[in-house]
Write an enzyme that holds these catalytic residues in place. Structure first.
Site, PDB file in Angstrom:
ATOM      1  N   CYS A 195       0.876  -1.166   0.000  1.00 54.49           N
ATOM      2  CA  CYS A 195       0.000   0.000   0.000  1.00 54.49           C
ATOM      3  C   CYS A 195       0.910   1.211   0.000  1.00 54.49           C
ATOM      4  O   CYS A 195       1.225   1.765   1.055  1.00 54.49           O
ATOM      5  CB  CYS A 195      -0.904   0.010   1.232  1.00 54.49           C
ATOM      6  SG  CYS A 195      -1.817  -1.520   1.454  1.00 54.49           S
ATOM      7  N   CYS A 196       1.354   1.596  -1.170  1.00 54.78           N
ATOM      8  CA  CYS A 196       2.514   2.477  -1.223  1.00 54.78           C
ATOM      9  C   CYS A 196       2.173   3.963  -1.259  1.00 54.78           C
ATOM     10  O   CYS A 196       3.047   4.773  -0.992  1.00 54.78           O
ATOM     11  CB  CYS A 196       3.365   2.144  -2.432  1.00 54.78           C
ATOM     12  SG  CYS A 196       2.482   2.367  -3.977  1.00 54.78           S
ATOM     13  N   ALA A 197       0.949   4.309  -1.645  1.00 59.33           N
ATOM     14  CA  ALA A 197       0.655   5.732  -1.833  1.00 59.33           C
ATOM     15  C   ALA A 197       0.873   6.489  -0.544  1.00 59.33           C
ATOM     16  O   ALA A 197       0.554   5.984   0.526  1.00 59.33           O
ATOM     17  CB  ALA A 197      -0.785   5.887  -2.307  1.00 59.33           C
ATOM     18  N   PRO A 198       1.379   7.718  -0.594  1.00 59.82           N
ATOM     19  CA  PRO A 198       1.811   8.470  -1.755  1.00 59.82           C
ATOM     20  C   PRO A 198       3.249   8.239  -2.179  1.00 59.82           C
ATOM     21  O   PRO A 198       3.779   8.994  -2.966  1.00 59.82           O
ATOM     22  CB  PRO A 198       1.650   9.911  -1.290  1.00 59.82           C
ATOM     23  CG  PRO A 198       1.971   9.848   0.165  1.00 59.82           C
ATOM     24  CD  PRO A 198       1.498   8.519   0.645  1.00 59.82           C
ATOM     25  N   GLY A 237       6.111   7.767  -0.059  1.00 62.82           N
ATOM     26  CA  GLY A 237       7.213   8.177   0.797  1.00 62.82           C
ATOM     27  C   GLY A 237       8.040   6.999   1.258  1.00 62.82           C
ATOM     28  O   GLY A 237       9.274   7.006   1.226  1.00 62.82           O
ATOM     29  N   LYS A 238       7.349   5.965   1.700  1.00 62.24           N
ATOM     30  CA  LYS A 238       8.076   4.800   2.195  1.00 62.24           C
ATOM     31  C   LYS A 238       8.758   4.069   1.050  1.00 62.24           C
ATOM     32  O   LYS A 238       9.873   3.569   1.200  1.00 62.24           O
ATOM     33  CB  LYS A 238       7.124   3.864   2.925  1.00 62.24           C
ATOM     34  CG  LYS A 238       6.462   4.509   4.132  1.00 62.24           C
ATOM     35  CD  LYS A 238       5.706   3.475   4.938  1.00 62.24           C
ATOM     36  CE  LYS A 238       4.978   4.127   6.088  1.00 62.24           C
ATOM     37  NZ  LYS A 238       3.848   4.971   5.672  1.00 62.24           N
ATOM     38  N   ASP A 244      -0.686  -0.128  -5.136  1.00 67.73           N
ATOM     39  CA  ASP A 244      -1.734   0.510  -4.351  1.00 67.73           C
ATOM     40  C   ASP A 244      -3.058   0.246  -5.029  1.00 67.73           C
ATOM     41  O   ASP A 244      -3.129   0.147  -6.259  1.00 67.73           O
ATOM     42  CB  ASP A 244      -1.493   2.015  -4.212  1.00 67.73           C
ATOM     43  CG  ASP A 244      -2.265   2.592  -3.033  1.00 67.73           C
ATOM     44  OD1 ASP A 244      -1.722   2.607  -1.920  1.00 67.73           O
ATOM     45  OD2 ASP A 244      -3.433   2.997  -3.235  1.00 67.73           O
ATOM     46  N   ASP A 272       1.785  -1.217   4.836  1.00 68.40           N
ATOM     47  CA  ASP A 272       1.308  -0.064   5.606  1.00 68.40           C
ATOM     48  C   ASP A 272      -0.200  -0.050   5.427  1.00 68.40           C
ATOM     49  O   ASP A 272      -0.739   0.596   4.538  1.00 68.40           O
ATOM     50  CB  ASP A 272       1.938   1.218   5.063  1.00 68.40           C
ATOM     51  CG  ASP A 272       1.512   2.433   5.862  1.00 68.40           C
ATOM     52  OD1 ASP A 272       1.719   3.561   5.384  1.00 68.40           O
ATOM     53  OD2 ASP A 272       0.962   2.255   6.961  1.00 68.40           O
ATOM     54  N   CYS A 281      -1.181   3.521  11.037  1.00 63.74           N
ATOM     55  CA  CYS A 281      -1.116   4.799  11.729  1.00 63.74           C
ATOM     56  C   CYS A 281      -2.296   4.887  12.680  1.00 63.74           C
ATOM     57  O   CYS A 281      -2.979   5.899  12.747  1.00 63.74           O
ATOM     58  CB  CYS A 281      -1.127   5.950  10.736  1.00 63.74           C
ATOM     59  SG  CYS A 281      -2.503   5.903   9.600  1.00 63.74           S
TER      60      CYS A 281
END
Lengths: 818, 206
Positions: free
Chosen positions: A396-399, A401-402, A420, A464, A521
């Site tokens: 789940c890569c958006a946006p 940063g990771k 994503d 994530d 988060c």
């Protein structure tokens, strides 16, 4: 500056005319009113009154010096509201009884205004921030209060004119009544008592009231009041200041519940009241606030709620593919950005205090020298620790940063699959990765649950997971109200599915990897520890330390739930303790590519390679579970129905059994099974036949991959041992294969089983053994129905022979285990 | 206007034909489903390399044979992507329109099959660029907003820069800002692409 009659604002101190110019009317008026201490004390609270009394009596003054500094911080803290209040209470409580007295004495000594202000501020905290009107009103009441201590409460009620007046009055009356009734002392009550009695009669109560502070009129009174009445008031025109004060008071009471509670009021009532007030004050929904109250102790809860009102500092991450942190810092400082390194735990992070240029639009940003990223978002990638030339999946890569952080740690080597499910947000991923100069990435648009079907076998996976966002309330205040039970559970369900898919996408046999990092988060236990615990049960993974040496450990138990003890290696981060967004990070290591099956005995879906493991384990599965005689007999009865089982069945059953038994490591299982087997064998050896018989079934359970014929022969022996008239003789020839063991069975019955078994074992042929054992095992293990009779005596001897057979099946001549 | 390009690496058989009038893309490339990732056709390759050669000249070969493994150009969804072979292996299993981006997007074939250089290729062009232009800080912001560079904003410039030459624009701090074309008249550098597009045109990047 205009003239401000707000006692909460601290005036400027210092020499000079202007320093004292605008103190506010109250201070100036006080000069004209009767003796300094008296009026102020009256206006403020009983505390002042006591001070005045003490002053009059000439009690110790030397202590004033000590106390005064303690009083100083109060005004400063006032604007902070709750925290100030919460902190004050204990401080006050700890204060000496003469605290107020000394303060009172100090008043004349120090600048009049300062004294008054401090006292005012303290008292205003008590009173919930006096308004100008209050101040004026207090003046009027001063005269009354001088003489009539009993009526102080009334006049204090007048201080907060308007809103509280009628309630205050009622509260006062109730307070008086309660005080008279002699119930447990609340802070107000103690104050009342003192007022009524002699001021110095109860030094202890003095302490409480003074320490207890500013509790003004209500908290307890509010509880006494009928709830409907209270609620009405709040619903109509919630007075935030009043609620705020009430919150502080309730927290103070709950902190020292035994002594400060009101009689007849239970803890839950206070908590309920507190929850409602917090929800009103901070604009939370009831559900979320209830969850937070379960999660945090009260003082931490207040800090957490306060922290969510304030945004976290802006942080950015240097893109080491293009520049170095110190060069970037220099360039940004030249543009007018005020920044600092993030902390010693990060080599690439910078925190921005303020900036004269938009930090997201500088030429350095556009050139891809840095990425705006939250501090807590850097942590999961640090935990993942990607190595060069690895294959990484970011589910789940958006946006992005990771993903870009992973790429820079890998120095653009290897391959990253950035995925994503949201097409809109993927555009930002594309933009960010291109801007930052990441070249080793493929960006895809799949639902995360479609992995590993699409492609699997990654060295490391970062998940994530989408969550409720309760850790980033400061970024999105809508979360306060729009989350309820269903949302949390829905998130948790999705996270569990994604986590299982992610685990299946990891290649456990990877040379350098085999790791998965799961992070959210969110601070909810349902989305964090519960999901991780679920994965531990469902897959062959174990938790490993994240490598982050700060942060709070995850919970191993929470309310009625109990989690695996290794959950202590997960990490939680909070806005109020670490000054970063709320976060949860867990790092898994996958130790086997097989997928454990549930205990219900479904067919194993494990790959052929994994079958070897279960086979071994099946054999050594140590389950000397007690089997009752009836069970054994049932098994024996089933012998007639026994059929030669294929090798797969025993393995599967053993696998199931094994998995049902263990959650964890294969190695652990095998060792345990070895031990048990040896134990079982030893038991068998030592025990008499009957005992052996009893143990037999247990042992047989271990032996999953024995030939059916062997099992049947064993059953026969067992039957003979037990003496059930089941026509075993007929069965024996039927069941017996061309194995000498069959013929030996009767002998076994008579002899020590072991010896015969030994011979049998040697002579046993593999297929027969396997089928027998399988059948036997099935019978033992599965409640579905015994298919093969159990041969207890033989089985008891199984462990060593089983192992041997196993090795035979594999073609080796040595016992596999033991 | 693509009348000339530096280096004769990809000499167009048509000589100095203005590409504006070149024939449309070959039929074969348009027939293929745009969803799949596929290598470039002859025509596409010619166009791609031709355009890039304008900026990097003979260094084009270096672009293809990188020290860390051969890189290839692949077409997907009307965009040309520059990926290394290792990544292609993994990308092979992803089909349909699921792949959104591979490696670096260099070019985008527009509707009329013209070729547009993407700012995302800047990282690769900049090191190999033959002709560079530095602009003053004042003109920097303007350029980042998509405006052309005027003579007044021009700083140093590589020698022998010819007319209508493709150049890479740098800031005074040697930060590559974008690319453009040199014009001898008032406007010194025609703006072609700049890094401000990351923010302004995020939507068009994919």
């Amino acid at each position: 500056m205009g003239r401000k009659l707000d006692p909460t604002k601290k005036e400027k101190r210092g020499p000079g005319r202007k320093a004292r110019k605008q103190k506010g009317a109250e201070t100036e008026l006080a000069r004209f009113l009767p003796a300094a201490g008296d009026e102020n004390s009256k206006r403020l609270s009983s505390r002042a009154r006591k001070r005045a009394a003490k002053r009059r009596l000439g009690s110790a003054e030397s202590l004033a010096m000590h106390k005064f500094p303690g009083a100083k911080p109060l005004p400063g803290k006032l604007p902070k509201g709750i925290s100030g209040g919460a902190v004050q209470t204990p401080g006050k409580k700890g204060a000496q009884p003469l605290h107020h007295g000394t303060q009172g004495k100090k008043r004349p000594a120090l600048t009049h205004s300062s004294e008054e202000e401090e006292v005012e501020e303290e008292d205003s905290e008590e009173d919930g921030v006096l308004n100008q009107g209050d101040l004026w009103g207090s003046e009027d009441s001063d005269a009354d209060m001088i003489d009539d201590y009993g009526a102080d409460s009334d006049s204090e009620g007048e201080d907060e004119d308007g809103e509280l007046l009628p309630i205050e009055r009622a509260a006062q009356k109730q307070k008086v009544q309660e005080a008279v009734a002699g119930g447990q002392w609340s802070e107000e009550e103690t104050e009342e008592e003192e007022e009524k009695g002699s001021l110095q009669s109860c030094p202890q109560k003095d302490d409480e009231t003074e320490g207890g502070l500013q509790i003004n009129v209500d908290e307890e009174e509010s509880f006494v009041l009928p709830l409907p009445g209270e609620m009405e008031q709040d619903a109509q025109a919630p007075d935030l200041q009043r609620i705020h004060k009430r919150i502080q008071d309730i927290v103070g009471v709950l902190r020292d519940f035994g002594t400060q509670r009101e009689e007849g009021r239970s803890r839950s009532e206070y908590l309920h009241r507190l929850q409602k007030d917090l929800a009103t004050y901070y604009s939370y929904g009831d559900f979320l606030l209830g969850k937070l109250m379960d999660l945090f102790p009260l003082s931490e809860l207040l800090e957490f709620l306060e922290a969510n009102e304030v945004p976290r500092p802006i942080t950015l991450r240097t893109n080491t593919l293009k520049t170095r942190r110190r060069d970037l810092a220099q360039a940004l400082i030249n543009r007018g950005v005020n920044l600092d390194p993030l902390g010693k735990w990060s080599k690439t992070g910078l925190v921005v205090y303020d900036s004269s240029v938009p930090i997201g639009a500088t030429p350095e940003y556009l050139a891809g020298y840095y990425m705006l990223q939250g501090a807590s978002s850097m942590l999961p990638v640090m935990a993942l620790a990607p190595q060069e030339h690895e294959r990484i999946l970011d589910m789940c890569c958006a946006p992005g940063g990771k993903t870009s952080y992973i790429a820079q740690l890998m120095k653009n080597t290897g391959v990253i699959l950035a995925n994503d499910a949201n097409a809109e947000r993927l555009k930002s991923v594309v933009g960010n990765l291109h801007r930052l100069g990441v070249t080793n990435t493929i960006i895809s648009h799949y639902d995360g649950r479609q992995f590993p079907k699409v492609v699997g076998g990654f060295d490391r996976v970062l998940l994530d997971a989408p969550c409720s966002g309760t850790g980033v309330i400061s970024k999105d205040p809508a979360v306060k109200t729009n989350k309820d039970e269903k949302d949390i559970l829905r998130c948790a369900h999705l996270q569990k599915e994604l986590l299982l898919s992610a685990i299946d996408s990891v290649n456990a046999t990877s040379k350098t990897g085999g790791y998965l990092v799961y992070c959210t988060c969110s601070i909810m236990v349902e989305e964090n520890e519960w999901v991780v615990d679920y994965a531990l049960k469902k897959r062959n993974v174990r938790l490993v330390p994240t490598g982050l040496d700060f942060g709070q450990e995850g919970f191993t138990r929470f309310r009625e739930r109990r989690f695996h003890p290794t959950l202590r290696s997960t990490r939680r981060f909070y806005p109020h303790t670490h000054n970063m967004d709320g976060f949860f990070i867990a790092k898994f290591k996958k130790f086997s590519n097989s997928i454990p099956q549930s205990q219900t005995g479904n067919s194993a879906a494990s790959t052929p390679t994994s079958l070897d493991l279960p086979e071994v384990k099946g054999q050594v599965t140590p389950k000397p579970e007690g089997s009752s005689q009836p069970a054994k007999k049932a098994r024996v009865a089933m012998k007639a129905k026994q059929q030669l089982q294929k090798r797969q069945h025993p393995k599967k059953a053993s696998f199931q059994k094994q998995n049902g038994i263990s959650k964890g490591t294969d190695s652990g299982l095998s060792t345990v099974s070895c031990d048990t087997k040896s134990q079982a064998s030893s038991k068998l050896q030592d025990s008499s036949q009957p005992a052996q018989e009893i143990r037999g079934p247990k042992v047989t359970k271990k032996l999953k991959q024995q030939s059916a014929t062997l099992l049947s022969s064993k059953k026969v022996a067992f039957r003979k041992l037990n003496g059930p008239p089941k026509g075993m003789d007929t069965e024996v020839p039927v069941l017996s294969l061309s194995k000498t063991q069959d013929t030996l069975k009767p002998e076994d019955c008579d002899q020590s089983l072991r010896s015969t078994r030994g011979t049998k074992k040697v002579k046993q042929q593999l297929p027969a053994q396997l089928s027998k054992r399988a059948a036997f095992r099935k019978q033992n293990g599965t409640p579905e129905g015994p298919e093969t009779p159990v041969m207890s005596p033989l089985d008891s001897s199984q462990p060593p022979p089983a192992k041997r057979r196993k090795s035979q099946s594999r073609g080796s001549s040595h016992p596999v285990l033991s | 206007m693509e009348g000339r390009w530096g280096g004769g690496l990809w000499g167009c058989p048509r000589g100095g034909t203005d590409f504006r009038f070149r024939p449309p893309r070959p039929a074969d490339s348009s027939l293929q489903p745009s969803g799949n990732v596929r290598p470039l056709t002859e025509e596409e390759s010619r166009v791609t390399f031709g355009k890039m050669a304008k900026y990097v000249g003979e260094n084009l070969q270096r672009l293809v044979d990188r020290p860390d493994g051969t890189s290839c150009f692949r077409l997907h969804n009307d965009r040309v992507y520059y990926v290394s072979e290792k990544i292609l292996k993994l990308a092979a299993s992803i089909s349909g329109d699921k792949p959104v981006s591979l490696g670096t997007c260099f070019r985008k074939f527009t509707k009329s099959h013209r070729f547009r250089l993407h700012i995302t290729a800047l990282d690769y062009l900049a090191p190999y660029a033959k002709y560079r232009v530095w602009i003053k800080p004042g003109a920097e912001q303007s350029f980042l907003y998509g405006n052309h560079v005027l003579k007044s904003g021009l700083g140093p410039i590589t020698e022998n820069t010819c007319q209508y030459q493709g150049v890479v624009v740098y800031s005074m701090a040697d930060v590559p800002l974008g690319c453009g074309k040199v014009d001898p008249m008032v406007i010194v550098v025609f703006h072609q692409a700049d890094i401000g597009e990351y923010v302004r045109h995020e939507e068009t990047l994919t």
